[in-house]
Design a protein around this motif. Structure first.
Motif, PDB file in Angstrom:
ATOM      1  N   ARG A 159      -1.800  44.892  30.261  1.00 38.29           N
ATOM      2  CA  ARG A 159      -1.079  44.708  31.525  1.00 38.29           C
ATOM      3  C   ARG A 159      -1.686  45.529  32.644  1.00 38.29           C
ATOM      4  O   ARG A 159      -1.754  45.081  33.786  1.00 38.29           O
ATOM      5  CB  ARG A 159       0.398  45.100  31.354  1.00 38.29           C
ATOM      6  N   TYR A 160      -2.121  46.725  32.312  1.00 39.28           N
ATOM      7  CA  TYR A 160      -2.613  47.621  33.357  1.00 39.28           C
ATOM      8  C   TYR A 160      -4.057  47.337  33.750  1.00 39.28           C
ATOM      9  O   TYR A 160      -4.424  47.476  34.921  1.00 39.28           O
ATOM     10  CB  TYR A 160      -2.522  49.081  32.909  1.00 39.28           C
ATOM     11  N   THR A 161      -4.899  46.992  32.786  1.00 35.33           N
ATOM     12  CA  THR A 161      -6.344  46.855  33.038  1.00 35.33           C
ATOM     13  C   THR A 161      -6.883  45.457  32.791  1.00 35.33           C
ATOM     14  O   THR A 161      -8.031  45.176  33.148  1.00 35.33           O
ATOM     15  CB  THR A 161      -7.136  47.837  32.157  1.00 35.33           C
ATOM     16  N   GLY A 162      -6.105  44.608  32.128  1.00 27.73           N
ATOM     17  CA  GLY A 162      -6.607  43.285  31.783  1.00 27.73           C
ATOM     18  C   GLY A 162      -7.293  43.233  30.438  1.00 27.73           C
ATOM     19  O   GLY A 162      -7.728  42.170  29.990  1.00 27.73           O
ATOM     20  N   SER A 163      -7.394  44.393  29.779  1.00 25.75           N
ATOM     21  CA  SER A 163      -8.026  44.447  28.462  1.00 25.75           C
ATOM     22  C   SER A 163      -7.180  45.311  27.525  1.00 25.75           C
ATOM     23  O   SER A 163      -6.734  46.398  27.921  1.00 25.75           O
ATOM     24  CB  SER A 163      -9.434  45.044  28.560  1.00 25.75           C
ATOM     25  N   VAL A 220      -7.206  52.143  35.245  1.00 31.49           N
ATOM     26  CA  VAL A 220      -6.210  51.315  35.938  1.00 31.49           C
ATOM     27  C   VAL A 220      -6.527  51.377  37.424  1.00 31.49           C
ATOM     28  O   VAL A 220      -6.218  52.371  38.087  1.00 31.49           O
ATOM     29  CB  VAL A 220      -4.778  51.809  35.656  1.00 31.49           C
ATOM     30  N   THR A 221      -7.139  50.317  37.956  1.00 30.39           N
ATOM     31  CA  THR A 221      -7.593  50.341  39.352  1.00 30.39           C
ATOM     32  C   THR A 221      -7.031  49.215  40.199  1.00 30.39           C
ATOM     33  O   THR A 221      -6.994  49.340  41.430  1.00 30.39           O
ATOM     34  CB  THR A 221      -9.132  50.261  39.409  1.00 30.39           C
ATOM     35  N   THR A 222      -6.583  48.137  39.601  1.00 31.19           N
ATOM     36  CA  THR A 222      -6.114  47.007  40.399  1.00 31.19           C
ATOM     37  C   THR A 222      -4.710  47.265  40.947  1.00 31.19           C
ATOM     38  O   THR A 222      -3.945  48.069  40.384  1.00 31.19           O
ATOM     39  CB  THR A 222      -6.094  45.709  39.575  1.00 31.19           C
ATOM     40  N   ARG A 223      -4.389  46.578  42.017  1.00 32.26           N
ATOM     41  CA  ARG A 223      -3.066  46.708  42.644  1.00 32.26           C
ATOM     42  C   ARG A 223      -1.973  46.287  41.668  1.00 32.26           C
ATOM     43  O   ARG A 223      -0.955  46.975  41.532  1.00 32.26           O
ATOM     44  CB  ARG A 223      -3.041  45.830  43.899  1.00 32.26           C
ATOM     45  N   GLU A 224      -2.197  45.183  40.988  1.00 28.17           N
ATOM     46  CA  GLU A 224      -1.191  44.682  40.042  1.00 28.17           C
ATOM     47  C   GLU A 224      -1.021  45.615  38.856  1.00 28.17           C
ATOM     48  O   GLU A 224       0.104  45.872  38.396  1.00 28.17           O
ATOM     49  CB  GLU A 224      -1.565  43.287  39.556  1.00 28.17           C
ATOM     50  N   GLY A 242       1.134  58.353  25.002  1.00 30.39           N
ATOM     51  CA  GLY A 242       1.567  57.987  26.351  1.00 30.39           C
ATOM     52  C   GLY A 242       1.593  56.477  26.503  1.00 30.39           C
ATOM     53  O   GLY A 242       1.360  55.727  25.552  1.00 30.39           O
ATOM     54  N   LEU A 243       1.870  56.014  27.697  1.00 30.15           N
ATOM     55  CA  LEU A 243       1.921  54.573  27.945  1.00 30.15           C
ATOM     56  C   LEU A 243       0.576  53.909  27.655  1.00 30.15           C
ATOM     57  O   LEU A 243       0.517  52.753  27.222  1.00 30.15           O
ATOM     58  CB  LEU A 243       2.339  54.294  29.396  1.00 30.15           C
ATOM     59  N   GLU A 244      -0.514  54.633  27.901  1.00 30.53           N
ATOM     60  CA  GLU A 244      -1.838  54.053  27.678  1.00 30.53           C
ATOM     61  C   GLU A 244      -2.250  54.085  26.206  1.00 30.53           C
ATOM     62  O   GLU A 244      -3.362  53.669  25.871  1.00 30.53           O
ATOM     63  CB  GLU A 244      -2.887  54.782  28.527  1.00 30.53           C
ATOM     64  N   SER A 245      -1.370  54.547  25.359  1.00 32.99           N
ATOM     65  CA  SER A 245      -1.706  54.567  23.926  1.00 32.99           C
ATOM     66  C   SER A 245      -1.427  53.232  23.237  1.00 32.99           C
ATOM     67  O   SER A 245      -1.769  53.050  22.069  1.00 32.99           O
ATOM     68  CB  SER A 245      -0.922  55.684  23.221  1.00 32.99           C
ATOM     69  N   LYS A 246      -0.815  52.295  23.963  1.00 26.30           N
ATOM     70  CA  LYS A 246      -0.482  50.996  23.373  1.00 26.30           C
ATOM     71  C   LYS A 246      -1.399  49.911  23.934  1.00 26.30           C
ATOM     72  O   LYS A 246      -1.513  49.759  25.165  1.00 26.30           O
ATOM     73  CB  LYS A 246       0.968  50.639  23.672  1.00 26.30           C
ATOM     74  N   PRO A 247      -2.064  49.132  23.055  1.00 25.90           N
ATOM     75  CA  PRO A 247      -2.969  48.068  23.522  1.00 25.90           C
ATOM     76  C   PRO A 247      -2.284  47.061  24.438  1.00 25.90           C
ATOM     77  O   PRO A 247      -2.881  46.602  25.419  1.00 25.90           O
ATOM     78  CB  PRO A 247      -3.445  47.410  22.226  1.00 25.90           C
ATOM     79  N   GLU A 248      -1.024  46.690  24.150  1.00 26.33           N
ATOM     80  CA  GLU A 248      -0.340  45.705  25.000  1.00 26.33           C
ATOM     81  C   GLU A 248      -0.109  46.227  26.413  1.00 26.33           C
ATOM     82  O   GLU A 248      -0.132  45.463  27.394  1.00 26.33           O
ATOM     83  CB  GLU A 248       0.989  45.285  24.367  1.00 26.33           C
ATOM     84  N   ASN A 249       0.116  47.541  26.537  1.00 27.72           N
ATOM     85  CA  ASN A 249       0.250  48.114  27.868  1.00 27.72           C
ATOM     86  C   ASN A 249      -1.085  48.093  28.610  1.00 27.72           C
ATOM     87  O   ASN A 249      -1.146  47.778  29.803  1.00 27.72           O
ATOM     88  CB  ASN A 249       0.776  49.540  27.791  1.00 27.72           C
ATOM     89  N   CYS A 250      -2.139  48.439  27.899  1.00 22.42           N
ATOM     90  CA  CYS A 250      -3.471  48.435  28.525  1.00 22.42           C
ATOM     91  C   CYS A 250      -3.846  47.041  29.012  1.00 22.42           C
ATOM     92  O   CYS A 250      -4.509  46.882  30.041  1.00 22.42           O
ATOM     93  CB  CYS A 250      -4.518  48.951  27.537  1.00 22.42           C
TER      94      CYS A 250
END
Length: 333
Positions: free
Chosen positions: A256-260, A277-281, A246-254
């Motif tokens: 963007r979504y979580t900051g880590s 994934v909790t932040t608004r951004e 899924g989208l969360e399977s890629k480190p670069e996506n994580c």
């Protein structure tokens, strides 16, 4: 302000007349009380006999003089009231009555203005949003809408379930009976009926999948969105598990979504971001990415629109939201 001042001046002039009439009544009562006392005095001093003629004349003269004085005082009050009425802007009368009147008028003005502000109709979402929101509550009661086996349930979480009506609004004006004559797409989700039927089977629906049913369409859409985010593990043709990332399977996506970029991997499971994934951004970026996969061929602008609507679910008056709604057929209504 001019109208309000004129009302206050009329109110003050009416009060002046009321006070003048009251003072005249007080004078009349004083005169009657004096005559009653004199009558009692005569009864005490002379018994049942009337007072001598000379004293009667003196009393009559005294009463006439007092009445003349009282009438003169009354005429002065009346004349003063007339002069006050003729003046265009009388000086305010000081007193408790004046203060209460002004305070009451000011309080009433505040209440009227407040009611106008509260009752003023502002920008709102299309009526279809409220309908689909209630249908989402029913659809999300199905425990199988979460992704398998990772159990991601972004589409039905309390703070993110608006993603369902946002996507439906952009693709079909939130109409479960929508049918695209060009592509053959039906319902709220942009997948073929055959694909929807496969997902519906995994949702344990108790009847054949119907893309025109709001409940069916929303449940399938929720499961599809969750699978896009969290991935899925299916059984391949050879009988072995086939892991679909899924989208969360890629480190670069994580990142963007979580900051880590950190991810968690397990055998037989799709990888997931180590942090939620909790932040608004982060959620806005995730929604844009999901939309581009959920809606094949969606442009970056359309994905960004989905992100904007998602972030402003509680603020339909946002200028960007209003601009997006105007681009929809029938303005999204």
């Amino acid at each position: 302000m001019i109208t309000t001042n004129e009302k206050f001046e009329n109110f003050i002039e009416q009060n002046d007349e009321w006070y003048s009439n009251l003072e005249l009544k007080v004078l009349d009562l004083e005169q009657e009380l004096t005559e009653w006392r004199e009558s009692r005095t005569r009864e005490s001093g002379y018994g049942s006999e009337p007072p001598p003629r000379r004293e009667r004349e003196m009393l009559r003269a005294r009463g006439s003089t007092r009445r003349a004085d009282d009438n003169g005082r009354a005429q002065v009050l009346i004349d003063r009231g007339r002069r006050t009425a003729r003046r265009p802007r009388p000086r305010p009368r000081s007193g408790r009555g004046r203060t209460i009147a002004i305070g009451s008028a000011a309080g009433l003005a505040v209440l009227v203005i407040g009611a106008m502000i509260l009752l003023r109709k502002g920008p709102s979402w299309p009526p279809s949003v409220a309908t689909v929101t209630s249908e989402i509550i029913t659809a999300c009661q199905n425990p199988n809408v979460a992704s398998e086996p990772s159990q991601v349930n972004f589409a039905c979480a309390r703070d993110t379930s608006q993603v369902l009506w946002v996507f439906g609004l952009l693709t079909s004006n939130n109409n479960p009976g929508y049918a695209d004559a060009t592509t053959g797409r039906k319902g709220l989700e942009p997948i073929t009926p055959a694909q929807g039927g496969q997902i519906a089977w995994s949702l344990n629906l108790h009847h054949p999948y119907n893309p025109s049913s709001a409940a069916d369409s929303l449940e399938v859409a929720a499961r599809a969105i969750n699978n896009i985010i969290g991935g899925a593990t299916l059984t391949g043709a050879n009988g072995k598990p086939a892991v679909q990332p899924g989208l969360e399977s890629k480190p670069e996506n994580c990142a963007r979504y979580t900051g880590s970029p950190a991810i968690v991997s397990r055998a037989g499971f799709p990888s997931r971001c180590a942090s939620p994934v909790t932040t608004r951004e982060g959620q806005a970026a995730l929604v844009a990415d999901v939309y581009r996969q959920w809606m094949p061929g969606a442009s970056p602008v359309a994905a960004q629109n989905a992100s904007v609507l998602f972030q402003n679910a509680g603020n339909p008056g946002d200028p960007q939201v209003q601009a997006i709604l105007k681009t929809l057929p029938d303005h999204g209504r």
